[in-house]
Scaffold this active site. Structure first.
Site, PDB file in Angstrom:
ATOM      1  N   HIS A  17       0.840  -1.199   0.000  1.00 16.16           N
ATOM      2  CA  HIS A  17       0.000   0.000   0.000  1.00 16.16           C
ATOM      3  C   HIS A  17       0.874   1.247   0.000  1.00 16.16           C
ATOM      4  CE1 HIS A  17       0.910   0.481   4.206  1.00 16.16           C
ATOM      5  NE2 HIS A  17       0.267  -0.621   4.565  1.00 16.16           N
ATOM      6  N   CYS A 125       2.295  -8.989  21.495  1.00 17.75           N
ATOM      7  CA  CYS A 125       1.423  -8.450  20.445  1.00 17.75           C
ATOM      8  C   CYS A 125       1.810  -9.122  19.137  1.00 17.75           C
ATOM      9  CB  CYS A 125       1.571  -6.938  20.312  1.00 17.75           C
ATOM     10  SG  CYS A 125       0.669  -6.332  18.863  1.00 17.75           S
ATOM     11  N   CYS A 128       2.859  -6.699  16.284  1.00 16.83           N
ATOM     12  CA  CYS A 128       4.254  -6.227  16.371  1.00 16.83           C
ATOM     13  C   CYS A 128       5.231  -7.395  16.365  1.00 16.83           C
ATOM     14  CB  CYS A 128       4.496  -5.442  17.660  1.00 16.83           C
ATOM     15  SG  CYS A 128       3.515  -3.966  17.862  1.00 16.83           S
ATOM     16  N   HIS A 145      -1.727  -1.417  17.262  1.00 16.70           N
ATOM     17  CA  HIS A 145      -2.706  -2.346  16.685  1.00 16.70           C
ATOM     18  C   HIS A 145      -4.058  -2.320  17.385  1.00 16.70           C
ATOM     19  CE1 HIS A 145       1.217  -3.788  15.206  1.00 16.70           C
ATOM     20  NE2 HIS A 145       0.528  -3.941  14.104  1.00 16.70           N
ATOM     21  N   LYS A 297      -7.550  -1.610   6.777  1.00 18.55           N
ATOM     22  CA  LYS A 297      -8.377  -2.500   5.970  1.00 18.55           C
ATOM     23  C   LYS A 297      -9.816  -2.461   6.459  1.00 18.55           C
ATOM     24  CE  LYS A 297      -7.070  -6.798   3.833  1.00 18.55           C
ATOM     25  NZ  LYS A 297      -6.442  -8.095   4.041  1.00 18.55           N
TER      26      LYS A 297
HETATM   27  N1  MSP Z   1       8.696  -7.027   8.616  1.00 21.65           N
HETATM   28  C1  MSP Z   1       8.808  -5.891   9.448  1.00 21.65           C
HETATM   29  C2  MSP Z   1      10.091  -5.116   9.151  1.00 21.65           C
HETATM   30  C3  MSP Z   1      11.341  -5.912   9.300  1.00 21.65           C
HETATM   31  S1  MSP Z   1      12.726  -4.983   8.828  1.00 21.65           S
HETATM   32  C4  MSP Z   1      14.032  -5.861   9.321  1.00 21.65           C
HETATM   33  C5  MSP Z   1       7.628  -4.968   9.204  1.00 21.65           C
HETATM   34  N2  MSP Z   1       6.967  -5.093   8.044  1.00 21.65           N
HETATM   35  S2  MSP Z   1       5.714  -4.187   7.570  1.00 21.65           S
HETATM   36  O1  MSP Z   1       5.212  -4.795   6.369  1.00 21.65           O
HETATM   37  O2  MSP Z   1       4.801  -4.008   8.630  1.00 21.65           O
HETATM   38  O3  MSP Z   1       6.327  -2.841   7.140  1.00 21.65           O
HETATM   39  C6  MSP Z   1       6.467  -1.763   8.025  1.00 21.65           C
HETATM   40  C7  MSP Z   1       6.995  -0.607   7.233  1.00 21.65           C
HETATM   41  O4  MSP Z   1       6.105  -0.317   6.122  1.00 21.65           O
HETATM   42  C8  MSP Z   1       7.068   0.705   7.976  1.00 21.65           C
HETATM   43  O5  MSP Z   1       8.204   0.819   8.792  1.00 21.65           O
HETATM   44  C9  MSP Z   1       7.074   1.664   6.814  1.00 21.65           C
HETATM   45  O6  MSP Z   1       8.297   1.601   6.160  1.00 21.65           O
HETATM   46  C10 MSP Z   1       6.017   1.063   5.914  1.00 21.65           C
HETATM   47  N3  MSP Z   1       4.676   1.491   6.303  1.00 21.65           N
HETATM   48  C11 MSP Z   1       3.617   0.693   6.595  1.00 21.65           C
HETATM   49  N4  MSP Z   1       2.525   1.482   6.835  1.00 21.65           N
HETATM   50  C12 MSP Z   1       2.862   2.788   6.709  1.00 21.65           C
HETATM   51  C13 MSP Z   1       2.130   4.012   6.697  1.00 21.65           C
HETATM   52  N5  MSP Z   1       0.844   4.086   6.933  1.00 21.65           N
HETATM   53  N6  MSP Z   1       2.819   5.133   6.417  1.00 21.65           N
HETATM   54  C14 MSP Z   1       4.148   5.125   6.109  1.00 21.65           C
HETATM   55  N7  MSP Z   1       4.845   3.994   6.077  1.00 21.65           N
HETATM   56  C15 MSP Z   1       4.292   2.838   6.548  1.00 21.65           C
HETATM   57  O7  MSP Z   1       7.375  -4.129  10.040  1.00 21.65           O
END
Ligand code: MSP
Length: 649
Positions: A17, A125, A128, A145, A297
């Site tokens: 997204h 969690c 997380c 969350h 979602k």
């Molecule tokens: N798998 C872990 C990261 C491991 S890194 C060693 C994870 N994945 S995630 O799919 O949840 O991705 C999180 C990241 O997605 C955030 O840190 C950011 O980079 C991006 N984003 C997800 N939602 C976001 C927003 N609503 N806005 C901006 N970025 C966000 O955490």
């Protein structure tokens, strides 16, 4: 110089997204910028494919975890080219070489005594994928969350993170740019001011099989973060590959605030335990909301990158997200906002500058750039050159600091200056009199040269548009191989350069078009309204509701304890008119302490009598519990003195 820059590896339990797109675009822009600066750049992204929530998501779909992760990781990989993202390497945590590296590191850290076996109980969690501390919970829920974490007690392996706490504090203090922007550095330091617990790094196979087995105990798999963070090493061939020695010392990670703790605390201590030098910098950005509402979602407002590219084009999307978000702060996406940027910054300012300037070079100089004539140079030209030089310096600095919106502001200032330069120097008037030929040639040269430099600096942000711009200026090859230090200097355009055709760069989007209602859009609108109501039911409020609460800054003029009460202080405040407020803060503040402070009050609360005194408003204070569960109140205040009565909005 060398640059190694990474995105987080994304969980494959959800489709890409706007949030994922943003981090990856930012990282791509930075790597293109560093290439423009002449660096040897390595840019890595990837997917995080183990763990409980992924195993669960696969089960829900009725497919094996392997099938499931293959499908979603493909969706991520297919998204990047649509966004003009050109990473050098895409890692998956299910790659065999990654699994091997994680196991090798686990064994090493275990052998040196930094991993031990113990029992733990805490609040887990799943969103997380980690245990949360008591302090992190907000009214018993995970703040990110909004669910109550599970109480879990089990035997597991632990990483002796606490042993590296002091080292980490010292490192962050000695390296002010280690974590940026500063607010996140402060957040980490504040967290580190309390004793650090060791990190639980395993899960019993009885509960989770979809993970990497511990090499020293096959009854356990490793916990997601110990697996995931190591991707940054595997991707550059740790430990044998020469690439590892080249890139690791230059490592910079880009993340959002949600995964600050794993990156700013778990990861540096893990690296230290492995015996490697720390990564160079961590860049932390805020969250994208949609129409000021959290993207989710369940609300149904998730914005997909593919839809944005289809609607606005990739360059507009890349420009928009970089220009609109102040890196580090949250930002809100809306259709109106992206259309406004397209119409005003791109079509009006940049697009018009290009088409007008090139049309004039065609009309008055036969389509090849004339030579500037030194004798015909005026203060206007000199101002333009100075402004370009200042812009390049500011752009370089801001891009290096991840202040992309400021870098773009600097570029748009010279775009405006050039638009003004055209008006004041009016080539169409110069062209009326042959006596002005030298001045006309100089003005046209200045325009071509200014456009060349602008093309250069927008290239990392809008690579496809920059390619068209460079081709139109007749310098396609030079721009693709340019170096900022050399090519960012004024005077690089050779007289006689033949212009190419200029295709439309940024078509204006008809504002009416976006409000035109079709049956389909009406249906969507009703759905949106329903979703808004649903959001309200989930405890979220609308902007209008926020607007109903009148918050103001109040200056406390006088205070006295209310004799019959333990808790209440009677305050005389200015906001801006004088009024009385009865506040329940007497157990935490004396009357003398509060006088002179500026505080925030709810100014439009219905007056009510407390202990016989009419209270005309409510004072805001932060409430927390200390380690013994005792409540404490801290007054809210403003960061600098403001006029009493100022609205807080
Ligand atoms: N798998 C872990 C990261 C491991 S890194 C060693 C994870 N994945 S995630 O799919 O949840 O991705 C999180 C990241 O997605 C955030 O840190 C950011 O980079 C991006 N984003 C997800 N939602 C976001 C927003 N609503 N806005 C901006 N970025 C966000 O955490």
């Amino acid at each position: 110089m060398t640059t190694y820059v990474t995105t987080p590896i994304y969980y494959v339990n959800a489709m890409p997204h706007l949030g994922h797109a943003y981090t990856t675009i930012v990282t791509d822009v930075y790597s293109r910028f560093k290439r423009l600066c002449g660096d040897n750049v390595r840019f890595q992204t990837g997917t995080d494919e183990h763990g409980e929530k992924i195993a669960e998501a696969a089960e829900k779909e009725g497919v094996s975890p392997r099938e499931y992760v293959d499908k979603i990781s493909r969706a991520f990989q297919d998204t990047w080219p649509l966004l003009s993202v050109s990473q050098d390497y895409t890692i998956r945590t299910t790659d065999p070489d990654h699994v091997e590296t994680v196991q090798r590191i686990l064994q090493q850290v275990y052998d040196q005594g930094d991993i031990y076996f113990s029992e733990y109980s805490g609040h887990y969690c799943k969103g997380c994928e980690r245990f949360l501390t008591e302090k992190e919970l907000v009214e018993g829920l995970c703040p990110d969350h909004q669910v109550a974490p599970q109480k879990r007690a089990e035997q597991n392996y632990f990483f002796r993170m606490s042993a590296y706490q002091q080292w980490l504090i010292d490192h962050i203090i000695a390296n002010p740019k280690y974590i940026t922007p500063e607010r996140y550095r402060n957040e980490v330091l504040s967290f580190l001011s309390e004793p650090l617990e060791d990190l639980c790094i395993s899960r019993p196979v009885s509960r989770l099989t979809w993970g990497i087995p511990l090499p020293f105990d096959e009854r356990f798999v490793t916990y997601v973060w110990f697996d995931a963070l190591i991707n940054y090493l595997t991707g550059i061939g740790y430990p044998e590959s020469p690439d590892f020695d080249t890139y690791w010392p230059a490592a910079e990670h880009v993340i959002a605030k949600d995964i600050l703790k794993p990156h700013a605390i778990y990861w540096p201590t893990m690296i230290q335990a492995i015996g490697l030098p720390p990564y160079r910098r961590l860049h932390v950005h805020g969250y994208w909301n949609v129409d000021n509402t959290k993207m989710s979602k369940s609300i149904g407002n998730v914005v997909r990158p593919r839809e944005l590219v289809d609607a606005y084009g990739v360059d507009t999307l890349r420009y928009f997200v970089l220009r609109e978000m102040s890196f580090g702060l949250d930002s809100s996406f809306s259709t109106d906002a992206i259309i406004d940027r397209q119409n005003s910054d791109l079509a009006n300012d940049l697009g018009n500058l290009f088409s007008r300037s090139l049309a004039m070079i065609r009309k008055y100089a036969g389509g090849s750039v004339p030579a500037a004539v030194p004798a015909a140079v005026t203060d206007d030209d000199r101002e333009l050159v100075t402004a370009m030089e200042a812009m390049i310096a500011s752009y370089e600095q801001q891009m290096n600091d991840f202040s992309f919106h400021k870098a773009l502001q600097a570029v748009w200032e010279v775009i405006s200056l050039m638009n003004r330069y055209i008006v004041t120097n009016a080539p169409w008037e110069l062209a009326r009199d042959e006596g002005n030929n030298e001045r006309l040639a100089t003005v046209l040269y200045s325009l071509a040269e200014g456009l060349r430099i602008i093309t250069l600096v927008v290239q990392p942000i809008m690579p496809a548009a920059a390619e068209k711009m460079a081709a139109a200026l007749g310098i396609a090859e030079r721009v693709s191989q340019a170096e900022l230090a050399k090519d960012g200097k004024w005077g690089g355009t050779k007289a006689g350069t033949e212009l190419g055709p200029l295709p439309p760069l940024f078509p204006r989007i008809d504002n009416k078009q976006k409000t035109k209602k079709t049956p389909d859009s009406r249906q969507k609108e009703t759905k949106k309204k329903k979703e808004k109501n649903a959001a309200a039911n989930e405890g979220l409020i609308s902007l209008e509701q926020v607007g109903q609460v009148e918050l103001r800054v109040a200056q406390i003029k006088a205070a006295e304890k209310i004799a019959q009460s333990e808790r209440l202080l009677k305050l005389k405040v200015l906001a801006p008119e004088e009024r009385t407020i009865v506040a329940g803060i007497a157990q935490y503040y004396t009357a003398e302490e509060v006088v002179g402070n500026q505080v925030i009050i709810v100014a439009n609360l219905k007056p009510a009598k407390l202990m016989g005194v009419l209270s005309e408003g409510m004072l805001l204070a932060a409430k927390e519990k200390d380690d013994n569960g005792k409540e404490r109140l801290v007054l809210t205040t403003v960061a600098a003195d403001v006029a009493p009565g100022s609205r807080v909005a």
